[in-house]
Design an enzyme around this catalytic site. Sequence first.
Site, PDB file in Angstrom:
ATOM      1  N   VAL A   1      -7.931   0.294   6.896  1.00 44.84           N
ATOM      2  CA  VAL A   1      -8.862   1.390   6.633  1.00 44.84           C
ATOM      3  C   VAL A   1      -9.053   1.506   5.124  1.00 44.84           C
ATOM      4  O   VAL A   1      -8.106   1.797   4.391  1.00 44.84           O
ATOM      5  CB  VAL A   1      -8.335   2.727   7.191  1.00 44.84           C
ATOM      6  CG1 VAL A   1      -9.308   3.857   6.869  1.00 44.84           C
ATOM      7  CG2 VAL A   1      -8.114   2.624   8.695  1.00 44.84           C
TER       8      VAL A   1
ATOM      9  N   ASP B   1       3.653  12.740  15.751  1.00 45.63           N
ATOM     10  CA  ASP B   1       3.806  12.938  14.302  1.00 45.63           C
ATOM     11  C   ASP B   1       2.440  13.130  13.645  1.00 45.63           C
ATOM     12  O   ASP B   1       2.127  12.504  12.628  1.00 45.63           O
ATOM     13  CB  ASP B   1       4.527  11.746  13.671  1.00 45.63           C
ATOM     14  CG  ASP B   1       5.039  12.041  12.261  1.00 45.63           C
ATOM     15  OD1 ASP B   1       5.156  13.242  11.914  1.00 45.63           O
ATOM     16  OD2 ASP B   1       5.326  11.090  11.511  1.00 45.63           O
TER      17      ASP B   1
ATOM     18  N   MET C   1      10.988   3.762   6.938  1.00 49.36           N
ATOM     19  CA  MET C   1      11.213   2.665   7.877  1.00 49.36           C
ATOM     20  C   MET C   1      10.743   1.328   7.342  1.00 49.36           C
ATOM     21  O   MET C   1      10.896   0.308   8.010  1.00 49.36           O
ATOM     22  CB  MET C   1      10.511   2.960   9.200  1.00 49.36           C
ATOM     23  CG  MET C   1      11.038   4.177   9.916  1.00 49.36           C
ATOM     24  SD  MET C   1      10.166   4.486  11.458  1.00 49.36           S
ATOM     25  CE  MET C   1      10.659   3.067  12.423  1.00 49.36           C
TER      26      MET C   1
ATOM     27  N   PRO D   1      -1.293  15.296   7.942  1.00 50.95           N
ATOM     28  CA  PRO D   1      -2.362  14.767   7.079  1.00 50.95           C
ATOM     29  C   PRO D   1      -2.130  13.326   6.628  1.00 50.95           C
ATOM     30  O   PRO D   1      -3.084  12.553   6.521  1.00 50.95           O
ATOM     31  CB  PRO D   1      -2.350  15.747   5.895  1.00 50.95           C
ATOM     32  CG  PRO D   1      -1.879  17.030   6.484  1.00 50.95           C
ATOM     33  CD  PRO D   1      -0.834  16.645   7.502  1.00 50.95           C
ATOM     34  N   ALA D   2      -0.881  12.954   6.385  1.00 54.87           N
ATOM     35  CA  ALA D   2      -0.607  11.588   5.917  1.00 54.87           C
ATOM     36  C   ALA D   2      -0.887  10.545   6.985  1.00 54.87           C
ATOM     37  O   ALA D   2      -1.063   9.359   6.664  1.00 54.87           O
ATOM     38  CB  ALA D   2       0.848  11.481   5.451  1.00 54.87           C
TER      39      ALA D   2
ATOM     40  N   LEU E   1       0.812  -1.216   0.000  1.00 54.05           N
ATOM     41  CA  LEU E   1       0.000   0.000   0.000  1.00 54.05           C
ATOM     42  C   LEU E   1       0.845   1.264   0.000  1.00 54.05           C
ATOM     43  O   LEU E   1       0.360   2.329  -0.380  1.00 54.05           O
ATOM     44  CB  LEU E   1      -0.918   0.008   1.225  1.00 54.05           C
ATOM     45  CG  LEU E   1      -1.944  -1.118   1.312  1.00 54.05           C
ATOM     46  CD1 LEU E   1      -2.667  -1.055   2.655  1.00 54.05           C
ATOM     47  CD2 LEU E   1      -2.935  -1.043   0.162  1.00 54.05           C
ATOM     48  N   GLY E   2       2.097   1.162   0.437  1.00 55.24           N
ATOM     49  CA  GLY E   2       2.940   2.351   0.475  1.00 55.24           C
ATOM     50  C   GLY E   2       4.299   2.051   1.056  1.00 55.24           C
ATOM     51  O   GLY E   2       4.505   1.042   1.752  1.00 55.24           O
TER      52      GLY E   2
END
Length: 399
Positions: A111, A154, A34, A157-158, A29-30
């Site tokens: 999500v 942290d 890390m 928006p992300a 997904l991304g």
Amino acid sequence: MAPQPGQGGRVMRSGRVLGDGRYVLDRCLGNGGMGHVWLALDRTLDKPVAIKLLDMHRIRQRNRRPALTEDMHARFEKEWQSMARIDSPYVVAIRDRGEDAGQVYLVMDYVDGNSLATYMGEGVSLTLEQTVRWSVQVCEGLADASDVEVVHRDIKPANIMINERGNAKIVDFGLARLLDMSETRGAGAGATWQYAAPERWDNQPGDHLSDLYSLGCVMYEMLTGNPPFSSRDGDILSIGAMHLRRMPVPPPKVRRGVPEKLSELVMNLLAKKPEHRPQHARAVIRRIRQVEHTPVAGADGSGPLVPADAFHVNTDYVERIQELERRIRELRLRNPESHPSVVEARFELAELTGRSGDSRGAADRFENLGEDCKRYFGPGDPRALDAFDAMARWIASPS
């Protein structure tokens, strides 16, 4: 999706199994500094989950400190237990953790949605109703975390996901503490530090008041379309100097239609000294709610309204707005953007936005719709002309 490298070059592919066969990786997904986030199937519960894999090999190479990885591994064990204590509908729940070939991983609820970052940026702001809804929900999540003494560190928006029902959920509680152990900041850290409190720039660990400052940065961007501080060349140190010494331009001076009470709250959240900020997330919720207005209807359906020049959120329209957002999302899954059902629903949503007390939000929605209709159907199409007429009508409206 291309395979993703893991520990020592180990490749993570779709179909790979983790957790003694319980979790089957589906797709990446991304990627981040890390590691990677994967969509996976939890075979035990027969449901999708998200798995965040932390690539310790990559972290060791980046920092050139062999001991750092062991320190981070120990910290990870402590942090995931803290994250798992949070019980909130507005925080993505941590369900499990494990290790595979040198990679530690977290298993969390999946999500189905997009991050808040996809809804705004580069001058694109949100409607007042969205700003109030998502800000309150993020505050609820922060308050629930504070109740069990967990700090995010942290907020940006992300790290705020908007699910399929249009509600906000915070992700990645505690992981910023692992990054804090790094001696250097990667190139991708600049976006994160656009939302960092002054005390974080002074190398302090930060607390729940630092999270509230970061929330103020996010709310500022919701209202204006841009973070409070930025640098054209992306210079992180310049951004840090602004967080430490400058106050941003108040939101109403950047963009029309921001309620004064909401602007005052955002500026309070952005106070340089933590003791000058609101002291708890629930206090912030109470102040956000002051922007909402529920008409007291009389027998004939009439009732007192807020002054015509006061921007607000009429709660009578909130459920209808959220339902329309969900319907548009479903329609887009089945149809192209130019389908009449999608266009019609967007017209209805833009009009409801204006009726809810947000004339600026309505004008923005109609402008976007008009530009899209020009592209779909041609500049002379009646739908494009109707959208631009409605935009002009709401621009001229005092509220």
